[in-house]
Motif scaffolding. Sequence first.
Motif, mmCIF file in Angstrom:
data_model
loop_
_atom_site.group_PDB
_atom_site.id
_atom_site.type_symbol
_atom_site.label_atom_id
_atom_site.label_comp_id
_atom_site.label_asym_id
_atom_site.label_seq_id
_atom_site.Cartn_x
_atom_site.Cartn_y
_atom_site.Cartn_z
ATOM 1 N N SER A 238 0.826 -1.202 0.000
ATOM 2 C CA SER A 238 0.000 0.000 0.000
ATOM 3 C C SER A 238 0.863 1.257 0.000
ATOM 4 O O SER A 238 1.902 1.317 0.669
ATOM 5 N N ALA A 239 0.410 2.285 -0.721
ATOM 6 C CA ALA A 239 1.065 3.590 -0.670
ATOM 7 C C ALA A 239 0.712 4.338 0.608
ATOM 8 O O ALA A 239 1.258 5.396 0.887
ATOM 9 N N GLY A 240 -0.206 3.768 1.385
ATOM 10 C CA GLY A 240 -0.558 4.365 2.666
ATOM 11 C C GLY A 240 -1.560 5.495 2.544
ATOM 12 O O GLY A 240 -1.861 5.987 1.456
ATOM 13 N N LEU A 241 -2.060 5.905 3.691
ATOM 14 C CA LEU A 241 -3.104 6.939 3.744
ATOM 15 C C LEU A 241 -2.634 8.225 4.400
ATOM 16 O O LEU A 241 -3.355 9.226 4.362
ATOM 17 N N GLY A 242 -1.466 8.229 4.994
ATOM 18 C CA GLY A 242 -0.998 9.423 5.686
ATOM 19 C C GLY A 242 0.466 9.695 5.422
ATOM 20 O O GLY A 242 1.067 9.152 4.498
ATOM 21 N N GLU A 243 1.022 10.556 6.254
ATOM 22 C CA GLU A 243 2.440 10.856 6.219
ATOM 23 C C GLU A 243 2.799 11.428 7.581
ATOM 24 O O GLU A 243 1.920 11.677 8.399
ATOM 25 N N HIS A 244 4.100 11.621 7.834
ATOM 26 C CA HIS A 244 4.457 12.188 9.143
ATOM 27 C C HIS A 244 5.645 13.134 9.024
ATOM 28 O O HIS A 244 5.480 14.270 8.567
ATOM 29 N N THR A 245 6.844 12.702 9.355
ATOM 30 C CA THR A 245 7.986 13.613 9.464
ATOM 31 C C THR A 245 8.238 14.389 8.175
ATOM 32 O O THR A 245 8.464 15.601 8.190
ATOM 33 N N ILE A 246 8.221 13.699 7.048
ATOM 34 C CA ILE A 246 8.377 14.364 5.754
ATOM 35 C C ILE A 246 7.016 14.297 5.054
ATOM 36 O O ILE A 246 6.685 13.297 4.411
ATOM 37 N N PRO A 247 6.193 15.349 5.184
ATOM 38 C CA PRO A 247 4.819 15.307 4.646
ATOM 39 C C PRO A 247 4.797 15.543 3.142
ATOM 40 O O PRO A 247 4.272 16.545 2.654
ATOM 41 N N LEU A 248 5.355 14.588 2.413
ATOM 42 C CA LEU A 248 5.550 14.774 0.982
ATOM 43 C C LEU A 248 4.860 13.671 0.195
ATOM 44 O O LEU A 248 5.067 12.486 0.451
ATOM 45 N N ARG A 249 4.023 14.080 -0.777
ATOM 46 C CA ARG A 249 3.402 13.142 -1.713
ATOM 47 C C ARG A 249 3.269 13.855 -3.050
ATOM 48 O O ARG A 249 2.484 14.791 -3.180
ATOM 49 N N ILE A 250 4.036 13.396 -4.038
ATOM 50 C CA ILE A 250 3.989 13.990 -5.372
ATOM 51 C C ILE A 250 3.705 12.885 -6.382
ATOM 52 O O ILE A 250 4.442 11.897 -6.440
ATOM 53 N N PHE A 251 2.605 13.050 -7.150
ATOM 54 C CA PHE A 251 2.148 12.011 -8.090
ATOM 55 C C PHE A 251 1.989 10.673 -7.371
ATOM 56 O O PHE A 251 2.272 9.611 -7.934
#
Length: 269
Positions: A238-251
């Motif tokens: 899974s690409a996951g549903l969240g983020e934390h320390t590095i809040p980065l999601r591009i494409f």
Amino acid sequence: MKKFKMTFYRVESEKIKKQSIKMAVVSDLHNVQLGKKNEDLLGRIRTELPDVILIAGDLVLGKPSASFENAFCFLKEIVQVAPVFYGLGNHEQRMKEKPEVYGRGYLEFEQQARSLGVVFLENETKELEVRGEKILISGLVPPYGYYKKSGCDFLKSEEIQRLLGKPSQNQFQVLLAHTPKYGDSYLEWGSDVTFSGHYHGGMVRIPVLGGVISPDFRLFPRYCRGQFIRDGKQLIVSAGLGEHTIPLRIFNPRELIIVECSPKKNSEK
């Protein structure tokens, strides 16, 4: 508003004899809310009517000051939809192993979640009967050193067998193994389908090349999102549903995974 997509997979197996089993897989939410009180995420799960809900780790955020309220409220709702099986991620594992650093908040959260009926799997396997099928669900929690960039050797299938025993030859078996770093070993160990997360899809995705970097700073990690098949065994990351320390999601959209596990076509021939 944070958005996410749904990704659908199909797994066929001769071990499933009667009806298809639908699984919803939630990974790496990290206390993020998708809609007020996660109503967007909850609504999608309720609409899909899964037979079982699998947590592939890191529902929470492993920081001393982090709250567990979002995660607990989410679990309180989804246990009303289907049985919930929870495989620990590195965030849960480190908080559980080091309460002197992170406090006792996680231990209390887990106790409360268990009281809701959530089944936590720590190097153990539980049987679930659903739609006339009896399937096995295992949760792998390797020594924490295997999450570090350096330290432990590569996690081998022999070590997985030491922790979990041999996979079943007769019953359909699911493995929750948070980090996909050891995908080759999961496939070799032999669960019918393994669910991982942890790499957040590579954070930044480039066409053809895929995910660029994992949260533990591995460049172009091999198993960072998608479905991988070898000798009839599957790994779904899974690409996951969240983020934390590095809040980065591009494409790299967040995703809720829905998997239909079905009898293998022509398996009776």
